[in-house]
Scaffold this motif. Structure first.
Motif, short mmCIF file in Angstrom:
data_model
loop_
_atom_site.label_atom_id
_atom_site.label_comp_id
_atom_site.label_asym_id
_atom_site.label_seq_id
_atom_site.Cartn_x
_atom_site.Cartn_y
_atom_site.Cartn_z
N ALA A 186 -19.51 5.17 -48.97
CA ALA A 186 -18.91 5.97 -47.83
C ALA A 186 -19.89 6.18 -46.68
O ALA A 186 -19.39 6.02 -45.50
CB ALA A 186 -18.29 7.11 -48.28
N GLY A 187 -21.17 6.35 -47.06
CA GLY A 187 -22.27 6.38 -45.92
C GLY A 187 -22.46 4.98 -45.53
O GLY A 187 -22.89 5.15 -44.10
N LEU A 188 -22.52 4.14 -46.00
CA LEU A 188 -22.65 2.72 -45.70
C LEU A 188 -21.47 2.42 -44.66
O LEU A 188 -21.66 2.08 -43.41
CB LEU A 188 -22.55 1.54 -46.83
CG LEU A 188 -23.93 1.74 -47.46
CD1 LEU A 188 -23.82 0.57 -48.70
CD2 LEU A 188 -25.35 1.31 -46.81
N LYS A 189 -20.35 2.74 -45.09
CA LYS A 189 -19.05 2.71 -44.14
C LYS A 189 -19.17 3.41 -42.96
O LYS A 189 -19.16 2.82 -41.74
CB LYS A 189 -17.77 3.11 -44.83
CG LYS A 189 -17.21 2.07 -46.12
CD LYS A 189 -16.55 0.97 -45.43
CE LYS A 189 -15.91 0.25 -46.41
NZ LYS A 189 -14.81 -1.05 -46.01
N GLN A 190 -19.73 4.54 -43.00
CA GLN A 190 -19.79 5.33 -41.63
C GLN A 190 -20.96 4.76 -40.76
O GLN A 190 -20.80 4.61 -39.42
CB GLN A 190 -20.33 6.83 -41.95
CG GLN A 190 -18.95 7.46 -42.72
CD GLN A 190 -19.46 9.20 -43.02
OE1 GLN A 190 -20.45 9.45 -42.42
NE2 GLN A 190 -18.73 9.81 -43.74
N THR A 197 -23.65 -2.25 -38.34
CA THR A 197 -24.19 -2.69 -39.41
C THR A 197 -24.48 -1.57 -40.51
O THR A 197 -24.44 -0.52 -40.32
CB THR A 197 -25.64 -3.25 -39.07
OG1 THR A 197 -26.38 -2.12 -38.41
CG2 THR A 197 -25.54 -4.24 -38.25
N LYS A 198 -24.62 -2.11 -41.91
CA LYS A 198 -24.82 -1.10 -42.84
C LYS A 198 -26.29 -0.63 -42.84
O LYS A 198 -27.10 -1.25 -42.53
CB LYS A 198 -24.68 -1.54 -44.18
CG LYS A 198 -23.42 -2.54 -44.50
CD LYS A 198 -23.33 -3.01 -46.06
CE LYS A 198 -22.20 -3.80 -46.32
NZ LYS A 198 -22.15 -4.52 -47.46
N VAL A 257 -7.77 12.16 -51.34
CA VAL A 257 -8.32 10.93 -51.47
C VAL A 257 -9.04 10.40 -50.15
O VAL A 257 -8.51 10.56 -48.97
CB VAL A 257 -6.86 9.72 -51.22
CG1 VAL A 257 -7.50 8.33 -51.49
CG2 VAL A 257 -6.29 10.07 -52.31
N PRO A 258 -10.56 10.24 -50.17
CA PRO A 258 -11.15 10.21 -49.04
C PRO A 258 -10.69 8.70 -48.43
O PRO A 258 -10.09 7.80 -48.99
CB PRO A 258 -12.60 9.77 -49.75
CG PRO A 258 -12.47 10.42 -51.02
CD PRO A 258 -11.21 10.43 -51.49
N LYS A 259 -10.93 9.02 -47.03
CA LYS A 259 -10.79 7.52 -46.23
C LYS A 259 -11.41 6.29 -46.82
O LYS A 259 -11.05 5.18 -46.74
CB LYS A 259 -11.10 7.63 -44.80
CG LYS A 259 -10.93 6.44 -44.00
CD LYS A 259 -11.50 6.71 -42.49
CE LYS A 259 -11.89 5.58 -41.60
NZ LYS A 259 -12.42 5.56 -40.53
N ASP A 260 -12.88 6.48 -47.21
CA ASP A 260 -13.64 5.37 -47.87
C ASP A 260 -13.97 5.88 -49.10
O ASP A 260 -14.62 6.73 -49.34
CB ASP A 260 -14.98 5.33 -46.80
CG ASP A 260 -14.45 4.94 -45.52
OD1 ASP A 260 -13.65 3.88 -45.14
OD2 ASP A 260 -15.43 5.45 -44.53
N PRO A 323 -6.35 3.77 -49.97
CA PRO A 323 -7.27 4.29 -48.68
C PRO A 323 -7.49 3.29 -47.74
O PRO A 323 -7.60 2.10 -48.14
CB PRO A 323 -8.34 4.74 -49.48
CG PRO A 323 -8.20 5.05 -50.93
CD PRO A 323 -7.05 3.94 -51.11
N GLU A 324 -7.48 3.39 -46.52
CA GLU A 324 -7.85 2.96 -45.42
C GLU A 324 -9.10 2.20 -45.61
O GLU A 324 -9.31 0.73 -45.36
CB GLU A 324 -7.98 3.61 -44.02
CG GLU A 324 -8.29 2.75 -42.87
CD GLU A 324 -8.45 3.61 -41.65
OE1 GLU A 324 -9.36 3.10 -40.52
OE2 GLU A 324 -7.90 4.56 -41.44
N GLY A 325 -10.52 2.62 -46.01
CA GLY A 325 -11.51 2.09 -46.36
C GLY A 325 -11.89 1.68 -47.60
O GLY A 325 -13.06 1.72 -47.92
N LEU A 326 -10.84 1.46 -48.52
CA LEU A 326 -11.29 1.09 -49.93
C LEU A 326 -12.09 -0.12 -50.01
O LEU A 326 -11.85 -1.26 -49.31
CB LEU A 326 -10.07 0.81 -50.67
CG LEU A 326 -9.93 0.51 -52.23
CD1 LEU A 326 -10.58 1.84 -52.87
CD2 LEU A 326 -8.72 0.04 -52.74
#
Length: 356
Positions: A186-190, A197-198, A257-260, A323-326
């Protein structure tokens, strides 16, 4: 002396008669046993299958194992007896690799099966099975007290001051590694949303911020849940299926349920060395195949898991939020990279523990 001699003769005759009766009875019993054996393969053909599984699957197996017993009896006339062991996934994997003679391993993640394979106990390509050897899916979610009193909506809320978080120890628990992977991912997604970029450093600090609020690191997902239900913590990071199963039993939870978040994939495989040693390969292979059947998959769904079977998944999709960011483990580079990047002695997780 004459009386004594006659008495002795009579005693001898009686003893000989008794011996003859015993021999006769023994022959009759052998004939009965032989006739019974010829007419039934159930009593004399029983087979014992040793299951080494991770703790989360225990409740589902309470329904699934009897279903397989019934199936195998109908198919072969053979009665299966199960010996079951349930532990934190990492603990179970180390036990099997260390000599616990499980015929079948049902674990939280492929890395734990890899440990058993490296020790020489799994020798076949278990990923060549249906669904790459996976028998269930789930996702990492957040469980809160009834009514979600702290208003938890996503991972960022777990970094707020005063929010007490629970998840188990990734050293012993496969579930915990899924939890850590979800937070880190989730941190990488943010960071990717913000910069394109990650950013591994951003993800590490995000994980560190969540971990700063963790109350305790329990041995297994089940132990962590027991602590939460005892009253420890405000939010538990866990498998979706665990919360759904507890809610079904009347325990009060709210699921966030978290977004990512990450897709959890749980594997099963024959432990070749042990199954061959015990002469149970045929029934072990049948059991692994049975876990992929529609019947078994529907039983897993009844216990909160997401099905790996396309038909069952389609039939039950309304039960689950996507979730949107699964993302799956490949977003983190796959298990080999995750083991090196996160869980090696110099990996991200140990840097977090050391406050580096």
């Amino acid at each position: 002396m004459k009386i004594n001699l006659v008495t002795s003769q009579r005693i001898l005759v009686l003893l000989l008669a008794a011996v003859m009766l015993i021999v006769s009875a023994g022959c009759s019993k052998e004939e009965q046993t032989s006739n019974h054996a010829a007419g039934s393969t159930v009593q004399d053909g029983d087979v014992t299958l040793v299951i080494g599984a991770y703790s989360v699957v225990k409740d589902a197996f309470a329904d699934l194992l009897p279903a397989f017993q019934k199936y195998w009896l109908q198919e072969t006339g053979q009665k299966v007896v199960f010996q079951e062991s349930y532990e934190a996934s990492g603990t179970q994997a180390r036990a099997i690799a260390g000599g616990f003679e499980a015929d079948v391993a049902v674990l939280a993640m492929e890395g734990d099966l890899d440990k058993i394979a490296k020790a020489g106990f799994i020798t076949h390509d278990w990923k060549a099975q249906s669904n790459n050897g996976m028998i269930t899916n789930s996702i990492v979610v957040l469980g809160t007290r009834t009514g979600n009193p702290l208003g938890i909506k996503d991972w960022n809320d777990l970094t707020r001051e005063g929010v007490k978080v629970l998840y188990p120890n990734p050293k012993t628990s496969g579930g915990a590694q899924w939890d850590i992977n979800a937070v880190y991912g989730a941190g990488l997604k943010q960071s990717e949303e913000q910069t394109g970029t990650k950013d591994a450093e951003y993800a590490k600090h995000f994980l560190k911020a969540v971990h700063a609020n963790v109350e305790s690191l329990d041995k297994s997902g089940r132990a962590s849940m027991a602590a939460f239900e005892y009253g420890v913590g405000d939010v538990i990071v866990t498998y979706e299926n665990e919360l759904l199963a507890r809610i079904k039993k009347g325990v009060k939870y709210d699921i966030v349920v978290p977004k990512d978040t990450i897709l959890i994939e749980n594997p099963a495989a024959i432990v070749d060395k042990n199954a061959d040693k015990h002469g149970v390969r045929k029934v072990a292979e049948a059991f692994i195949a049975f876990l992929q059947t529609e019947q078994a998959q529907r039983l897993f769904v009844d216990h909160g898991f997401r099905s790996v079977d396309k038909k069952v998944a389609e039939d039950t999709k309304d039960r689950y939020v996507v979730p949107e960011g699964l993302f799956d483990i490949s977003y983190l580079g796959g298990w080999s990279e995750v083991r090196e990047n996160l869980y090696s002695k110099k990996g991200v997780w140990y840097q977090v523990l050391a406050d580096l």
